[in-house]
Design an enzyme around this catalytic site. Structure first.
Site, PDB file in Angstrom:
ATOM      1  N   GLU A 145       0.820  -1.222   0.000  1.00 61.65           N
ATOM      2  CA  GLU A 145       0.000   0.000   0.000  1.00 61.65           C
ATOM      3  C   GLU A 145       0.851   1.267   0.000  1.00 61.65           C
ATOM      4  O   GLU A 145       0.324   2.364   0.144  1.00 61.65           O
ATOM      5  CB  GLU A 145      -0.953   0.003   1.197  1.00 61.65           C
ATOM      6  CG  GLU A 145      -1.952  -1.127   1.122  1.00 61.65           C
ATOM      7  CD  GLU A 145      -3.104  -0.976   2.085  1.00 61.65           C
ATOM      8  OE1 GLU A 145      -3.461   0.145   2.441  1.00 61.65           O
ATOM      9  OE2 GLU A 145      -3.651  -2.019   2.482  1.00 61.65           O
TER      10      GLU A 145
ATOM     11  N   HIS B 216      -8.782   0.331   1.352  1.00 59.08           N
ATOM     12  CA  HIS B 216      -8.397   0.659   2.736  1.00 59.08           C
ATOM     13  C   HIS B 216      -9.246   1.821   3.282  1.00 59.08           C
ATOM     14  O   HIS B 216      -8.719   2.866   3.667  1.00 59.08           O
ATOM     15  CB  HIS B 216      -6.896   0.975   2.848  1.00 59.08           C
ATOM     16  CG  HIS B 216      -6.357   0.709   4.222  1.00 59.08           C
ATOM     17  ND1 HIS B 216      -5.071   0.306   4.462  1.00 59.08           N
ATOM     18  CD2 HIS B 216      -6.965   0.791   5.438  1.00 59.08           C
ATOM     19  CE1 HIS B 216      -4.889   0.172   5.775  1.00 59.08           C
ATOM     20  NE2 HIS B 216      -6.030   0.457   6.389  1.00 59.08           N
TER      21      HIS B 216
HETATM   22  C1  GLV Z   1      -6.146   1.720   9.656  1.00 58.96           C
HETATM   23  O1  GLV Z   1      -5.946   0.765   8.992  1.00 58.96           O
HETATM   24  C2  GLV Z   1      -5.552   1.914  10.935  1.00 58.96           C
HETATM   25  O2  GLV Z   1      -4.689   1.140  11.350  1.00 58.96           O
HETATM   26  O3  GLV Z   1      -5.937   2.886  11.586  1.00 58.96           O
END
Ligand code: GLV
Length: 332
Positions: free
Chosen positions: A269, A293
């Site tokens: 990512e 995400h």
């Molecule tokens: C999102 O994925 C987080 O870890 O806040």
């Protein structure tokens, strides 16, 4: 007196940045994109406090670029993007943002993915919009009933617990769970059963992952584990991409080893040119749901995360212990 300098690697919603601007000299990376490595190094070199995102790799090189860095405040619950051990060795506090709003948001997104997979809502939406609906049929887009089915929760933190509660109370599902620690309170409250990961994989109809990404959880779900799952079962990952071996998952989907999956997170990512996502093989399958995400992407959660990240900085810069300290041993 000179004001402390805060570098924010990307703007985010809510009042967090304004809170910092009232007290400090704040530089917010001006582009709405993942910051390049060069710009990250330059920003970190300049600041006293860093407010970074999960897409920023805060490793030894970044930490070493600044010998007076006072805090690494990560705008996320997860902090696998930060070399916490190295920051600790340099006596730099690392903080995260595990507030209630983010737990609610991620649990809701997980729940939405479970229903979407089971009811094939994504497929039905495409089907209808493409003009394929030509009258009711008893066999059209048959999905899976969730009532009475078994949800396997891997990782019983706050999010795993919330998802389990919604499944039991909202849908009448049964729950089994696996964690390094048992919770008798949870078992009693939701008539849940603790079991080994292997047993959970064998008996669950839906498996949802809620463990942090650590060396011990990287590829926790690989081909060996996927093969234990029922052919009718679904896998959901809203935790971190690295927990699932994506290549093994493609193989499991292609060979119909499992019925489908929903991923909000991916093995890569931090890719600034997005090449990995353009080529992601999982995009080809109807029984795979991919969201970018966004499990915590509610205005409530993203704003609260910003406030928490800002408050963590404000605490450390005024010599106080921050509310959400990750490297707990290094304080006091
Ligand atoms: C999102 O994925 C987080 O870890 O806040």
């Amino acid at each position: 007196m000179l004001k402390a300098k805060v570098f924010v690697t990307r703007a985010f919603p809510g009042s967090g940045i304004a809170m910092l601007q009232k007290k400090y000299t704040v530089k917010v990376y001006p582009q709405d994109g993942i910051i390049s490595r060069t710009d990250l190094l330059e920003g970190v070199r300049w600041c006293d406090a860093l407010l970074c995102l999960l897409t920023d790799t805060i490793d030894k090189e970044v930490i070493d670029v600044n010998s007076h860095l006072k805090i690494i405040s990560n705008y996320a619950i997860g902090y696998n993007n930060v070399d916490v051990a190295y920051a600790t060795s340099k006596k730099i506090p690392v903080t995260n943002t595990p507030g209630k709003a983010i737990f609610d948001a991620v649990a809701e997104h997980t729940f939405a993915l479970m229903l979407t997979l089971a009811k094939r809502i994504h497929e039905a939406d495409h089907f209808t919009k493409r003009g394929k609906y030509q009258g009711w049929s008893p066999t059209l887009l048959i999905g899976t009933q969730l009532a009475g089915k078994t949800l396997g929760v891997v990782g019983l933190g706050k999010i795993g617990t919330d998802v389990a509660g919604k499944a039991v109370q909202g849908l009448g599902m049964k729950v089994v769970y696996y964690d390094v620690q048992r919770s008798f309170e949870f078992e009693k409250k939701y008539q849940a059963r603790y079991c080994s990961l292997a047993e959970l994989l064998k008996i669950s109809d839906v498996i949802t992952l809620h463990v942090p990404l650590l060396p011990s959880t990287r590829h926790l779900i690989g081909w060996k584990e996927l093969r234990l799952m029922k052919k009718s079962a679904f896998l959901i990952n809203t935790a971190r991409g690295g927990i699932v071996d994506e290549k093994a998952l493609v193989r499991a989907i292609k060979s119909k080893q499992i019925a489908g999956c929903a991923l909000d997170v991916f093995e890569c990512e931090t890719d600034t040119d997005h090449k990995v996502h353009k080529e992601l093989e999982l995009k080809k399958f109807e029984n795979v749901i991919l969201t970018p995400h966004i499990a915590s992407a509610t205005i409530e959660a993203r704003s609260a995360m910003g406030v928490d990240a800002a408050e963590n900085i404000m605490a450390v810069l005024s010599g106080k212990k921050p509310k959400f300290l990750v490297n707990k041993d290094m304080w006091g």
